[in-house]
Design a protein around this motif. Structure first.
Motif, PDB file in Angstrom:
ATOM      1  N   HIS A  84       5.695  32.816  -9.100  1.00 24.57           N
ATOM      2  CA  HIS A  84       4.624  33.233 -10.006  1.00 24.57           C
ATOM      3  C   HIS A  84       5.253  33.951 -11.200  1.00 24.57           C
ATOM      4  O   HIS A  84       6.250  34.675 -11.050  1.00 24.57           O
ATOM      5  N   PRO A  85       4.734  33.747 -12.408  1.00 27.90           N
ATOM      6  CA  PRO A  85       5.314  34.394 -13.589  1.00 27.90           C
ATOM      7  C   PRO A  85       5.522  35.895 -13.429  1.00 27.90           C
ATOM      8  O   PRO A  85       6.552  36.437 -13.869  1.00 27.90           O
ATOM      9  N   ASP A  86       4.585  36.591 -12.804  1.00 31.16           N
ATOM     10  CA  ASP A  86       4.746  38.036 -12.610  1.00 31.16           C
ATOM     11  C   ASP A  86       5.907  38.349 -11.679  1.00 31.16           C
ATOM     12  O   ASP A  86       6.630  39.340 -11.869  1.00 31.16           O
ATOM     13  N   ASP A  87       6.083  37.509 -10.644  1.00 35.10           N
ATOM     14  CA  ASP A  87       7.113  37.775  -9.639  1.00 35.10           C
ATOM     15  C   ASP A  87       8.518  37.548 -10.192  1.00 35.10           C
ATOM     16  O   ASP A  87       9.416  38.374  -9.988  1.00 35.10           O
ATOM     17  N   ILE A  88       8.723  36.435 -10.876  1.00 35.04           N
ATOM     18  CA  ILE A  88      10.075  36.194 -11.394  1.00 35.04           C
ATOM     19  C   ILE A  88      10.413  37.182 -12.504  1.00 35.04           C
ATOM     20  O   ILE A  88      11.570  37.577 -12.671  1.00 35.04           O
ATOM     21  N   LYS A  89       9.404  37.620 -13.230  1.00 36.09           N
ATOM     22  CA  LYS A  89       9.652  38.654 -14.243  1.00 36.09           C
ATOM     23  C   LYS A  89      10.133  39.941 -13.582  1.00 36.09           C
ATOM     24  O   LYS A  89      11.006  40.637 -14.104  1.00 36.09           O
ATOM     25  N   ALA A  90       9.604  40.245 -12.387  1.00 37.98           N
ATOM     26  CA  ALA A  90       9.972  41.475 -11.688  1.00 37.98           C
ATOM     27  C   ALA A  90      11.408  41.444 -11.187  1.00 37.98           C
ATOM     28  O   ALA A  90      12.065  42.489 -11.119  1.00 37.98           O
ATOM     29  N   VAL A  91      11.919  40.254 -10.823  1.00 40.09           N
ATOM     30  CA  VAL A  91      13.275  40.186 -10.261  1.00 40.09           C
ATOM     31  C   VAL A  91      14.310  39.697 -11.265  1.00 40.09           C
ATOM     32  O   VAL A  91      15.515  39.776 -11.002  1.00 40.09           O
ATOM     33  N   PHE A  92      13.864  39.200 -12.404  1.00 40.95           N
ATOM     34  CA  PHE A  92      14.761  38.538 -13.358  1.00 40.95           C
ATOM     35  C   PHE A  92      15.943  39.418 -13.744  1.00 40.95           C
ATOM     36  O   PHE A  92      17.098  38.971 -13.730  1.00 40.95           O
ATOM     37  N   LEU A 123       8.701  25.478 -16.937  1.00 40.75           N
ATOM     38  CA  LEU A 123       9.638  26.477 -16.420  1.00 40.75           C
ATOM     39  C   LEU A 123       9.130  27.902 -16.603  1.00 40.75           C
ATOM     40  O   LEU A 123       9.747  28.839 -16.095  1.00 40.75           O
ATOM     41  N   GLY A 124       8.035  28.067 -17.334  1.00 36.54           N
ATOM     42  CA  GLY A 124       7.553  29.412 -17.600  1.00 36.54           C
ATOM     43  C   GLY A 124       8.462  30.141 -18.566  1.00 36.54           C
ATOM     44  O   GLY A 124       9.169  29.531 -19.372  1.00 36.54           O
ATOM     45  N   GLN A 125       8.478  31.454 -18.456  1.00 34.64           N
ATOM     46  CA  GLN A 125       9.246  32.271 -19.404  1.00 34.64           C
ATOM     47  C   GLN A 125      10.592  32.726 -18.870  1.00 34.64           C
ATOM     48  O   GLN A 125      11.385  33.290 -19.621  1.00 34.64           O
ATOM     49  N   HIS A 126      10.845  32.492 -17.575  1.00 38.60           N
ATOM     50  CA  HIS A 126      12.102  32.957 -16.995  1.00 38.60           C
ATOM     51  C   HIS A 126      12.665  31.890 -16.064  1.00 38.60           C
ATOM     52  O   HIS A 126      11.917  31.265 -15.297  1.00 38.60           O
ATOM     53  N   ALA A 127      13.987  31.700 -16.121  1.00 35.40           N
ATOM     54  CA  ALA A 127      14.650  30.743 -15.242  1.00 35.40           C
ATOM     55  C   ALA A 127      16.000  31.299 -14.812  1.00 35.40           C
ATOM     56  O   ALA A 127      16.724  31.893 -15.614  1.00 35.40           O
ATOM     57  N   ILE A 128      16.308  31.121 -13.535  1.00 29.74           N
ATOM     58  CA  ILE A 128      17.597  31.523 -12.983  1.00 29.74           C
ATOM     59  C   ILE A 128      18.285  30.262 -12.470  1.00 29.74           C
ATOM     60  O   ILE A 128      17.797  29.608 -11.548  1.00 29.74           O
ATOM     61  N   LEU A 129      19.397  29.893 -13.107  1.00 31.21           N
ATOM     62  CA  LEU A 129      20.101  28.674 -12.740  1.00 31.21           C
ATOM     63  C   LEU A 129      20.926  28.888 -11.481  1.00 31.21           C
ATOM     64  O   LEU A 129      21.511  29.966 -11.274  1.00 31.21           O
ATOM     65  N   LEU A 130      20.973  27.857 -10.644  1.00 30.27           N
ATOM     66  CA  LEU A 130      21.769  27.884  -9.420  1.00 30.27           C
ATOM     67  C   LEU A 130      23.023  27.035  -9.590  1.00 30.27           C
ATOM     68  O   LEU A 130      23.082  26.155 -10.461  1.00 30.27           O
ATOM     69  N   ASP A 131      23.986  27.275  -8.730  1.00 31.84           N
ATOM     70  CA  ASP A 131      25.228  26.509  -8.774  1.00 31.84           C
ATOM     71  C   ASP A 131      25.062  25.169  -8.049  1.00 31.84           C
ATOM     72  O   ASP A 131      25.941  24.714  -7.342  1.00 31.84           O
ATOM     73  N   ILE A 132      23.881  24.594  -8.204  1.00 24.74           N
ATOM     74  CA  ILE A 132      23.576  23.241  -7.736  1.00 24.74           C
ATOM     75  C   ILE A 132      23.015  22.532  -8.960  1.00 24.74           C
ATOM     76  O   ILE A 132      21.941  22.910  -9.446  1.00 24.74           O
ATOM     77  N   PRO A 133      23.716  21.564  -9.503  1.00 27.71           N
ATOM     78  CA  PRO A 133      23.285  20.953 -10.761  1.00 27.71           C
ATOM     79  C   PRO A 133      21.820  20.509 -10.731  1.00 27.71           C
ATOM     80  O   PRO A 133      21.384  19.803  -9.827  1.00 27.71           O
ATOM     81  N   GLY A 134      21.074  20.976 -11.723  1.00 26.91           N
ATOM     82  CA  GLY A 134      19.690  20.564 -11.870  1.00 26.91           C
ATOM     83  C   GLY A 134      18.678  21.410 -11.130  1.00 26.91           C
ATOM     84  O   GLY A 134      17.470  21.155 -11.239  1.00 26.91           O
TER      85      GLY A 134
END
Length: 320
Positions: free
Chosen positions: A230-238, A195-206
């Motif tokens: 990409h780790p850099d990209d999700i860090k930018a929008v997290f 999952l890397g260092q950042h995760a954004i959960l969705l309202d769809i289980p799993g």
């Protein structure tokens, strides 16, 4: 500029100074306007095309095509389609590499996050204040492979997790057990966490939008349905994407675009030989063409449109 304020009785000199000052004042806004980060574009006032295609030269003999793709905000499939005859691992110093950084915005509401699985790309339309310029940010993504399709539809973000732990799902556990290598019950944060260092959960289980410990897979159909960045990209929008943000997951393999002069373009990502395009999809394209002014519509090259759709090259191709 200080020389323009030296006292002089010469009329020509005075006029020349006034002209230079005026030119400087006109030029200031152009230089003062802040440049946007890679993959960020102001929303076009006319049309729906952002970015541009350009060419770069490989500067380091150690650079791979994937290194170049990441440096310019494109994914695996995009860079391969744009440079089919270039070696993926050893393009070679001095090789010219085309960067397909021009995009037709998806034909849906410009709100929140839009994920077009057909082009392996995410679009984010941040909410802006009255004095801010409306913009779009776009990033390459990885999606579900065959048998693990990324679900379509409108959902929303529910939670953001930094340094998440990964709990292998039952399907992963079964596959690993069949190989004689059962996974642990939980994978803690660290270099082995998919999952890397950042995760954004969705309202769809799993299902999540998350980073990855295998960034070379960005721009491929390689996940179990989640959306990888990409780790850099999700860090930018997290920190930008608040909980409750709308996420619209679509499958739009063929997009019709218009530039500032209303000239039409088409962009196709999957060959008709590889993926069925329904009659409704094609009718929608024709209907969009019909909305063009008569002078433009009468010049549409439908043969070019058919060929572009058949190729599915991902290039933005003119229809006039």
């Amino acid at each position: 500029m200080s020389s323009c304020f030296v006292k002089s009785t010469c009329g020509d000199c005075l006029l020349r100074c006034v002209f230079i000052v005026a030119l400087w004042l006109v030029s200031v806004p152009a230089f003062a306007e802040p440049s946007l980060p890679l993959g960020h574009y102001p929303l076009p006032e006319t049309g729906n095309i952002v970015g541009e295609t350009y060419t770069v030269s490989v500067e380091d003999e150690k650079d791979t095509l994937l290194d170049i793709a990441h440096a310019h905000g494109v994914g695996y499939e995009e860079i391969r389609r744009a440079n089919p005859d270039t070696s993926l691992w050893v393009p070679g110093k001095g090789t010219q590499v085309q960067i397909p950084a021009q995009h037709i915005l998806p034909d849906v509401e410009r709100k929140g996050v839009v994920i077009n699985i057909a082009e392996l790309r995410l679009y984010y339309y941040p909410e802006v204040q009255n004095d801010e310029m409306p913009r779009v940010e776009t990033y390459p993504i990885g999606i579900g492979r065959d048998g693990f399709d990324t679900p379509l539809g409108i959902t929303k973000t529910t939670m953001r997790l930094e340094d998440p732990a990964w709990y292998p799902p039952e399907s992963v556990r079964r596959e690993a057990a069949a190989r004689g290598d059962p996974p642990p019950n939980v994978v803690p944060p660290g270099p082995d966490n998919p999952l890397g260092q950042h995760a954004i959960l969705l309202d769809i289980p799993g299902y999540l939008i998350h980073g990855t410990n295998q960034p070379d897979g960005i721009g491929m159909r390689a996940s179990r349905g989640c959306i990888r960045m990409h780790p850099d990209d999700i860090k930018a929008v997290f920190d930008q994407i608040p909980n409750g943000t709308q996420v619209n997951i679509i499958d739009e393999p063929i997009k019709l675009g218009r530039d500032a002069n209303h000239l039409p373009y088409v962009q196709a990502f999957t060959s008709l030989n590889e993926q069925e395009t329904s009659i409704s999809d094609l009718l929608n394209i024709v209907n969009n063409v019909d909305e063009l002014p008569d002078t433009k519509r009468s010049n549409i090259d439908y043969e070019a449109m058919k060929n572009a759709i058949r190729r599915g090259s991902g290039r933005i191709e003119p229809l006039i």
